[in-house]
Scaffold this active site. Structure first.
Site, PDB file in Angstrom:
ATOM      1  NE  ARG A  70      -3.914  -2.185   0.357  1.00 41.72           N
ATOM      2  CZ  ARG A  70      -4.667  -2.663  -0.623  1.00 41.72           C
ATOM      3  NH1 ARG A  70      -4.468  -2.282  -1.870  1.00 41.72           N
ATOM      4  NH2 ARG A  70      -5.626  -3.518  -0.368  1.00 41.72           N
ATOM      5  CG  ASP A 108      -2.594  -5.772 -10.541  1.00 36.01           C
ATOM      6  OD1 ASP A 108      -1.894  -6.746 -10.240  1.00 36.01           O
ATOM      7  OD2 ASP A 108      -3.473  -5.313  -9.809  1.00 36.01           O
ATOM      8  CG  ASP A 144      -4.373 -11.443  -3.974  1.00 34.55           C
ATOM      9  OD1 ASP A 144      -3.766 -10.397  -4.248  1.00 34.55           O
ATOM     10  OD2 ASP A 144      -5.574 -11.618  -4.238  1.00 34.55           O
ATOM     11  CG  HIS A 201      -8.804  -3.454   2.217  1.00 35.26           C
ATOM     12  ND1 HIS A 201      -8.637  -2.454   1.295  1.00 35.26           N
ATOM     13  CD2 HIS A 201      -8.978  -4.589   1.498  1.00 35.26           C
ATOM     14  CE1 HIS A 201      -8.701  -2.958   0.071  1.00 35.26           C
ATOM     15  NE2 HIS A 201      -8.893  -4.262   0.159  1.00 35.26           N
TER      16      HIS A 201
END
Lengths: 430, 327
Positions: free
Chosen positions: A65, A153, A306, A310
C-alpha cells in the site's frame, strides 16, 4: 554476525535437502550445512530442535500500500508482518499511487524496504503507462530499476494488438509478463462467482468464462510471440487445466494460486461475509478441488498470499460495495501447511511452492539454502497450534476471514540477510 | 444454511425480517393468519390499533418507491407507531455519509425499527448485523436479493383466492435474473409447500443454476402456462439491466407478454398477479391486467395488513399490552 542454527529439520527443495543438520551463517550468507566450519565461533545460537528450517518464503503477490495508501498499511508495517510470517521476499504489484511505471517509483519502493531491513520487496513494473492499457511502459528502464516482471494487474489492456506488442517488447528484455486473466467485458459488475450462491443471494455473478476466455486469448498470444508469461491468481479448475495443457505443449508459462482459494469456496459468501469478497471470486467446491489437484500435479507452480491489507471501513458496507481482498501474509504458511495435513502436498512440495519455485518465476537469487546464498531463512514449528486474532496479527490489515481459526505451524524465527528480524519469543505488537 | 439465523431471537420468534429463506412454514403461516386478523381493522371507521404506540419506525429508502413505502407508512400508522420517512437517495448518503453512519445517527435518536430499501444485495443483512440489539430491521427490498414483505402479501393474496397451497402450480414470468421479488416468492412458495413452481423467461433473464432454487425452467411461455393456477408477472427491470439481455420490447412482448390468448392454456380459474409497477404492452396486455382474473389491485390492498402483521411480529418482544399480546 555469526549464527549457528542447531538441530533443525532442514528442508531446502532446491538442493534436495531434507534432514536434521546444523546450519552456519556468517556475513549474511549460508556458509555450511552439517559439520562445523573450521574455527567457527558463533555470536549467537538458535536451538531449532523439532523445528523446520527452510529458505525464507518468497511471496509472489503482496500489496504493501505504499506509496499512496498509507492509511491502509505501509512498507514498514507489512514487511514486519511478513517477517513474522517467515516471508523474506515480497513481490509488489504495480498499482501503487503513483503507479510503478517509472524507474523512480520502482527505486523508491525498494529503497524504503531496504532501509527498514525486514524483508526485500521486488516490484513488478506496469505493462502500460499509468496502467492505461494503450501505451507500452518503458520496460527496459523498469528492468534496470529492479522490476522483476511487468503486469497490467487487474486493469484492461485495450486490445489484443497492444497485448501482443507488450508481450514481444517484454520478451526483448527477457522480462516475464504477469497476467491477471480476466475478460473485462464479461465481468459486467459481478462481485461473486456466478452459480447457485450468487443466484440465491442476488449478487451479480462473475462466470468462470471471465477467466478461461482470458487464459485462452493470452495463451494464443504467447504461442504467437514466444514470450514468457506467468498467470497469477487462478481461480478455476478449467483455467488450470488449460495452462497444464499449454505447459505440456511446451509454452513458457507458469501459474500461481493464492492460499485462500485452496480453502474457501463461494459457500463462505452465503451470509454476505464481506471478508470473503475477493477478486478473482471464491469459486465452487469443484474449482477448489481442481486447483488443489493441479497444484499437486505441478501445473500450478506456486502459492502466493495475494495480501491486500485494508482499513476496516473498507469492509463495512453491503457486500458488493466493499473493497476486495484479504490481509493474507500471516496465513500464507499455515494455510499451505494445511495442504500437507490434508494430503494434497508433501511438506517438501509445499515449501518449494513457497520458496524456490516462486523465486525461479521472479528470476531472483532467493528461496534456497545453497552454500554462499543470502541467509534468508524461515524457522517454524510445524506442530504448534495458534489462533490468528487481534493479539497475534501483525499486519495493519485485519481484514481476514481466517480470524479466530486455529492455525497449525508457527514461525519462531525469521532471518533476513543473516540477521534475526523476527523471533517469536521477543515479539512485540508493532 | 446460515451459521445462525440472525432473523430469529432465541425462542425462534421473529426479530428482523430480511429474507424468507430460513423461516419455517409455521412462522409464515402465523404471519398470514395475523394479517388476516388485521384486515378487519382497515375496514373499521377507526382504522387503528394501539399495538406499537410509542414506538418509532423509520422508513429508510435508498431507492425510489411509491407502493412499498406508502403501505409501510400506512401499516405503521395503523399500529399507532410514529413514522419517520427518510428518502436517503436525496439526503446524507449523497453527501458521502456511509450507510453505517446514517444508521448510527438514527439509532442515536432512539428509533425502534428500520424499514430499509437499498440498491445493494445484502444491505439489510449488513444493517441487521450492525444494528443495536433493541432495533428491528425490515427489508423492503435489497438489490436483487430479497423483498420478503412483497412475497408475503403475494402469498396472502394467493391464499385468499386458492385456500390451500399444496395443490398449486405457480408460474413466475419475466426478469427473474434481476428480481428480488421472484427470489422471495420462490422461497415462500416452496416453504408453504406448493406442488410446482415454474420460472418462465428467455435464458438471458434466468440466473445461473436457477434450478437449485427449486423451480422448473421454461423458455416458452405457452408451454409454461399450461395448467397453472397462478401466474405472477414480473416487470422488466430496465434500471438493473446491463449488457445485451433482450433485443427489443417488441420481441419480448411477442414471446413473453401475457395475453388473453396465451392465458387460455392455464387453468380456467387462474389468477394473475404482478408486484407492480406494470408496463402495459411490454409484459402484460391491458385486457389481462384489468380483466376479471387479475388480482393486481388486491395485492396492493393486502400490502398494509401483511406489513402490519410483519411489523407487529418483529416487535413482539417489545409489545406490552394488558393481558399479554393482543395479536
Amino acid at each position: 554476525m555469526k549464527l549457528h542454527i542447531t538441530g533443525g529439520h532442514i528442508i531446502d527443495p532446491a538442493n534436495g535437502l531434507d534432514s536434521v543438520e546444523d546450519l552456519y551463517i556468517a556475513e549474511g550468507k549460508v556458509i555450511q550445512i552439517g559439520g562445523s566450519p573450521d574455527g567457527f565461533t558463533p555470536d549467537s545460537v538458535i536451538e531449532a530442535k523439532n523445528q523446520v528450517v527452510c529458505p525464507g518464503l518468497v511471496d509472489l503477490r503482496a500489496q504493501c500500500r505504499e506509496p499512496g495508501q498509507e492509511y491502509k498499511a505501509t512498507i514498514a508495517s507489512e514487511t514486519y508482518a511478513a517477517a513474522s510470517a517467515g516471508i523474506t521476499t515480497l513481490c509488489n504489484p504495480p498499482d501503487t499511487d503513483p503507479i510503478v511505471d517509472s524507474a523512480a517509483v520502482a527505486a523508491l519502493i525498494q529503497r524504503r524496504a531496504e532501509r527498514i531491513g525486514m524483508a526485500r520487496i521486488v516490484p513488478l513494473g506496469a505493462l502500460t503507462k499509468t496502467l492505461n492499457g494503450t501505451q507500452l511502459s518503458e520496460m527496459s528502464a523498469l528492468k534496470d530499476a529492479g522490476c522483476v516482471g511487468v503486469s497490467n494487474d487487474c486493469y484492461p489492456v485495450e486490445n489484443n494488438l497492444i497485448m501482443r506488442r507488450a508481450l514481444e517488447y517484454a520478451a526483448t528484455f527477457d522480462l516475464t509478463v504477469f497476467i491477471r486473466a480476466q475478460d473485462h467485458g464479461l465481468i459486467n459488475n459481478g462481485c461473486a462467482h456466478e452459480g447457485a450462491v450468487s443466484t440465491r443471494l442476488g449478487l451479480p455473478g462473475i462466470p468462470t468464462a471471465v477467466e478461461t476466455v482470458a487464459v485462452a486469448t493470452h495463451l494464443a498470444l504467447i504461442e504467437q510471440t514466444g514470450a514468457r508469461a506467468h498467470f497469477t491468481l487462478l481461480s478455476s479448475e478449467r483455467a488450470a487445466q488449460m495452462i497444464a495443457r499449454a505447459q505440456h505443449d511446451g509454452l513458457p508459462v507458469t501459474a500461481d494460486v493464492c492460499a485462500h482459494q485452496l480453502h474457501l469456496t463461494d459457500n463462505d459468501v452465503l451470509d454476505f461475509d464481506s471478508l470473503c469478497h475477493v477478486s478473482p471470486p471464491l469459486r465452487n467446491q469443484r474449482d477448489r478441488d481442481g486447483l488443489r489437484r493441479w497444484l499437486a500435479h505441478g501445473a500450478i507452480t506456486a502459492i502466493c498470499s495475494d495480501h491486500q491489507p485494508h482499513e476496516m471501513d473498507a469492509k463495512l458496507a453491503p457486500f458488493s460495495a466493499t473493497a476486495t481482498g484479504i490481509s493474507a501474509l500471516e496465513t500464507l504458511l499455515p494455510l499451505s501447511l494445511k495442504m500437507v495435513d490434508e494430503g494434497v502436498l508433501s511438506l517438501t512440495a509445499a515449501i518449494s511452492c513457497l520458496t524456490c519455485r516462486p523465486a525461479r518465476i521472479l528470476g531472483i537469487d532467493a528461496g534456497t539454502l545453497s552454500i554462499g546464498a543470502q541467509a534468508d531463512i524461515c524457522i517454524f514449528n510445524p506442530d504448534e497450534h495458534w489462533i490468528l486474532n487481534d493479539e497475534t496479527v501483525q499486519s495493519h490489515g485485519h481484514n481476514t476471514p481466517f480470524f479466530n481459526w486455529e492455525m497449525k505451524g508457527r514461525v519462531t524465527h525469521t532471518l533476513y540477510r543473516g540477521n534475526v528480524v523476527y523471533s517469536l519469543q521477543n515479539t512485540t505488537k508493532q | 444454511m446460515n451459521k445462525q439465523n440472525i432473523q430469529l431471537d432465541q425462542d425462534g420468534g421473529l426479530r428482523h425480517f430480511l429474507t424468507i429463506e430460513g423461516l419455517n412454514r409455521a412462522l409464515l403461516t402465523d404471519i398470514l393468519d395475523t394479517a388476516e386478523s388485521f384486515t378487519s381493522i382497515t375496514e373499521q371507521t377507526i382504522k387503528k390499533v394501539p399495538l406499537l404506540r410509542g414506538k418509532t419506525i423509520v422508513n429508510l429508502f435508498f431507492e425510489a418507491s411509491t407502493r412499498t413505502r406508502t403501505t409501510f407508512e400506512l401499516a405503521a400508522k395503523r399500529l399507532s407507531a410514529d413514522v419517520l420517512n427518510i428518502d436517503a437517495s436525496i439526503s446524507a448518503a449523497t453527501k458521502g455519509e456511509t450507510l453505517l453512519d446514517t444508521l448510527n445517527n438514527l439509532e442515536a435518536m432512539h428509533c425502534d425499527m428500520f424499514v430499509i430499501r437499498h440498491p445493494n444485495s445484502g444491505a439489510a443483512h449488513f444493517i441487521a448485523q450492525h444494528a443495536a440489539p433493541h432495533v428491528s430491521i425490515i427489508n423492503a427490498g435489497d438489490g436483487s436479493h430479497a423483498h420478503p414483505t412483497q412475497a408475503m402479501l403475494d402469498m396472502f393474496t394467493i391464499r385468499r383466492h386458492k385456500g390451500e397451497f399444496h395443490n398449486l402450480c405457480v408460474a413466475i414470468v419475466g426478469d427473474i435474473m434481476h428480481s428480488r421479488v421472484a427470489r422471495s416468492q420462490i422461497h415462500a412458495l416452496s416453504t408453504l409447500g406448493v406442488k410446482e413452481i415454474r420460472a418462465i423467461a428467455p435464458r438471458t433473464l434466468i440466473p445461473a443454476e436457477a434450478e437449485t432454487l427449486g423451480v422448473h425452467i421454461y423458455n416458452d411461455l405457452r408451454e409454461g402456462l399450461r395448467d397453472v393456477d397462478v401466474v405472477i408477472m414480473l416487470r422488466l427491470q430496465y434500471e438493473r439491466m446491463r449488457g445485451a439481455s433482450l433485443p427489443s420490447e417488441h420481441e419480448y412482448y411477442q414471446l413473453f407478454g401475457l395475453t388473453e390468448d396465451k392465458l387460455s392454456l392455464a387453468c380456467p380459474d387462474v389468477i394473475i398477479m404482478h408486484p407492480g409497477p406494470i408496463n402495459r404492452g411490454v409484459e402484460i396486455e391491458s385486457a389481462v391486467a384489468d380483466g376479471p382474473r387479475s388480482v393486481i389491485l388486491q395485492q396492493v390492498a393486502h400490502g398494509t395488513a401483511v406489513r402490519m402483521a410483519i411489523m407487529s411480529r418483529a416487535m413482539r418482544h417489545k409489545i406490552v399490552v394488558a393481558g399479554g399480546e393482543s395479536s
